[in-house]
Design an enzyme around this catalytic site. Structure first.
Site, PDB file in Angstrom:
ATOM      1  N   HIS A  49       0.848  -1.195   0.000  1.00 10.91           N
ATOM      2  CA  HIS A  49       0.000   0.000   0.000  1.00 10.91           C
ATOM      3  C   HIS A  49       0.880   1.240   0.000  1.00 10.91           C
ATOM      4  O   HIS A  49       1.852   1.299   0.749  1.00 10.91           O
ATOM      5  CB  HIS A  49      -0.888   0.044   1.254  1.00 10.91           C
ATOM      6  N   TYR A  96      -9.200   5.168   7.708  1.00  8.52           N
ATOM      7  CA  TYR A  96      -9.303   5.534   9.117  1.00  8.52           C
ATOM      8  C   TYR A  96     -10.418   6.575   9.205  1.00  8.52           C
ATOM      9  O   TYR A  96     -10.250   7.694   8.713  1.00  8.52           O
ATOM     10  CB  TYR A  96      -7.998   6.140   9.616  1.00  8.52           C
ATOM     11  N   PRO A 103      -3.368   0.341  18.815  1.00 13.21           N
ATOM     12  CA  PRO A 103      -3.132  -0.126  17.446  1.00 13.21           C
ATOM     13  C   PRO A 103      -3.367   0.909  16.349  1.00 13.21           C
ATOM     14  O   PRO A 103      -3.130   0.618  15.178  1.00 13.21           O
ATOM     15  CB  PRO A 103      -4.122  -1.291  17.303  1.00 13.21           C
ATOM     16  N   LYS A 136       1.837   0.070  14.958  1.00 16.49           N
ATOM     17  CA  LYS A 136       3.269   0.026  15.267  1.00 16.49           C
ATOM     18  C   LYS A 136       3.714  -1.198  16.081  1.00 16.49           C
ATOM     19  O   LYS A 136       4.908  -1.491  16.151  1.00 16.49           O
ATOM     20  CB  LYS A 136       3.685   1.281  16.062  1.00 16.49           C
ATOM     21  N   TYR A 156       4.065   6.777   9.894  1.00 14.18           N
ATOM     22  CA  TYR A 156       3.249   5.591   9.604  1.00 14.18           C
ATOM     23  C   TYR A 156       4.065   4.524   8.879  1.00 14.18           C
ATOM     24  O   TYR A 156       3.999   3.340   9.225  1.00 14.18           O
ATOM     25  CB  TYR A 156       2.016   5.990   8.778  1.00 14.18           C
TER      26      TYR A 156
HETATM   27  C1  PHB Z   1      -5.155  -4.439  10.652  1.00 14.19           C
HETATM   28  O1  PHB Z   1      -5.296  -4.627   9.431  1.00 14.19           O
HETATM   29  O2  PHB Z   1      -5.319  -5.356  11.467  1.00 14.19           O
HETATM   30  C2  PHB Z   1      -4.799  -3.083  11.156  1.00 14.19           C
HETATM   31  C3  PHB Z   1      -4.522  -2.086  10.253  1.00 14.19           C
HETATM   32  C4  PHB Z   1      -4.190  -0.811  10.717  1.00 14.19           C
HETATM   33  C5  PHB Z   1      -4.148  -0.571  12.075  1.00 14.19           C
HETATM   34  C6  PHB Z   1      -4.411  -1.581  12.979  1.00 14.19           C
HETATM   35  C7  PHB Z   1      -4.738  -2.845  12.520  1.00 14.19           C
HETATM   36  O3  PHB Z   1      -3.850   0.685  12.526  1.00 14.19           O
END
Ligand code: PHB
Ligand code: APR
Length: 385
Positions: A72, A196, A288, A292, A380
């Site tokens: 990505h 997000y 999460p 990280k 990120y």
């Molecule tokens: C996930 O795909 O499990 C995932 C992706 C982004 C995050 C946390 C978990 O910030």
């Protein structure tokens, strides 16, 4: 029984450490409390930084990751009825992320260790560490493992960190007034990139595992029970929080896994005592939102491997002595970023109108200023190693 490094925990940290040490000719035994099936099936996070991918590929365990992982080069921030892309390809062109489930990394590492004849023990009861000053050893189920060094890779609830005498560690922590309900669904992702979403009803995240599997998270109360979230309620809430921009429809399907994860920030300093070295969640936890946790564990293990290789090759403990000091600046950078992303995107019960306007103003800044977006992007995808 004797080995050079006794490793407690077969999560990503313990397994990768065992593998990297093997590549340097250093012996280890991994002691894991749970079954192999349990650790291989535990659904966790899934975003790998470039440095994490590079480490796994260089260690010879990246073949399936390169084949099945989803690269990505951007994420979307969704709020206020609009979608805003943070373009990693423009802002940090040399780095991108790869979406690949943590339990797939765990499967690949277990397979590699077993193929190389590695000593991994599952369902090991009553692990305890002893003799951290002079004669380190690990006891378990009536047996004794003598080692020169112990690596505590046993996660936040493990036995390693609590075995350090009281008064040695300084602990920094923050709890959040919410948890995440995580859902894995047999349905193609509804968008090409992670979304997000900041919403008055609470945060939501659209992620994925493969072209046929989607992964979602919903902000829920801290004491939420997955049993109170039947599938229809999950889909209705995901739709309410994600279908907020024109033309976006969330595809639904069979939910195959559901679980609630608490949100916590935590650091124990220093990450070592005597001949015990902590790596991964045993030493630090991040919420999460910044993706990280796994990446920090891999970075810890890289640094610890170099220090152990120098120690066993030359007898010099200089790098081992400096392990915690070498890691803490990056651990704290990830702490700040994870706390910041969490604060930016969630609703808080005690938010007043002023707090909400501040949050939206900050989101506007991040999505309209290239410098601010670059800060998010750089953190990120991961700071350079
Ligand atoms: C996930 O795909 O499990 C995932 C992706 C982004 C995050 C946390 C978990 O910030
Ligand atoms: N004895 C033996 N094993 C133990 C014990 C114990 N007393 N306590 C815990 N363990 C095991 C757990 O069962 C688990 O398999 O230690 C392992 C720790 O693994 P993780 O929790 O996965 O932690 P870590 O390897 O540091 O991975 C980093 O990044 O994405 C985040 O939190 C997520 O797990 C992830 C972490």
């Amino acid at each position: 029984m004797r080995t050079q490094v006794g490793i407690i925990g077969a999560g990503p940290a313990g397994l990768l450490l065992s593998h990297l040490l093997h590549l340097r000719g250093i012996s280890s035994v991994v002691l894991e409390r749970r079954s192999r099936a349990h650790v291989e099936q535990r659904v966790r996070a899934g975003v790998l930084e470039q440095g994490t991918v590079d480490t796994l590929v260089a260690a010879g365990v990246g073949e399936r990751l390169l084949r099945e992982g989803l690269p990505h080069s951007g994420i979307e921030l969704r709020y206020g009825g609009a979608a805003h892309r943070i373009a990693f390809d423009k802002l940090v062109p040399d780095r991108r992320i790869t979406v690949y489930g943590q339990q797939e990394v765990v499967k690949d590492l277990i397979a590699a260790r077993l193929a190389a004849g590695g000593d991994l023990r599952f369902e090991v009861p009553d692990v305890a560490v002893h003799g951290l000053g002079a004669e380190p050893h690990v006891s378990f189920g009536g047996e004794r493992l003598d080692c020169e060094v112990i690596a505590g890779c046993d996660g936040f609830h493990g036995v390693s960190r609590p075995s350090i005498p009281e008064g040695v560690l300084t602990v920094y922590e923050r709890d959040y007034p919410f948890a995440w309900l995580g859902v894995l669904a047999r349905v193609p992702p509804s968008a090409g990139e992670l979304i997000y979403a900041r919403n008055e009803r609470g945060f939501a995240l659209h992620s994925m595992r493969s072209p046929a599997l989607s992964r979602f998270y919903l902000q829920v109360p801290p004491d939420a029970d997955a049993g109170d979230w039947p599938d229809e309620r999950v889909w209705a809430e995901l739709k309410a929080r994600l279908e907020t921009v024109p033309g976006f429809t969330l595809a639904t399907g069979e939910i195959v896994e559901k679980g609630v994860a608490p949100m916590r920030s935590f650091v124990a300093e220093p990450m070592q005592y005597g001949r015990l070295y902590l790596a991964g969640d045993a030493a630090h936890i991040v919420p999460p939102t910044g993706a990280k946790g796994l990446n920090l564990a891999v970075a810890d293990v890289r640094v610890l491997t170099e220090a152990l290789a120098a120690f066993f090759a030359t007898g010099s403990a200089r790098l081992l002595d400096g392990y915690s000091a070498a890691r803490l600046p990056r651990v704290w950078r990830a702490q700040h970023f994870s706390w910041w992303m969490t604060s930016l995107l969630h609703t808080f019960d005690d938010d007043d109108a002023y707090a909400r306007r501040l949050q939206l103003s900050h989101l506007d800044y991040v999505t309209s200023s290239e410098a601010a977006a670059a800060t998010l992007a750089e953190n990120y995808v991961g700071m350079p190693w």
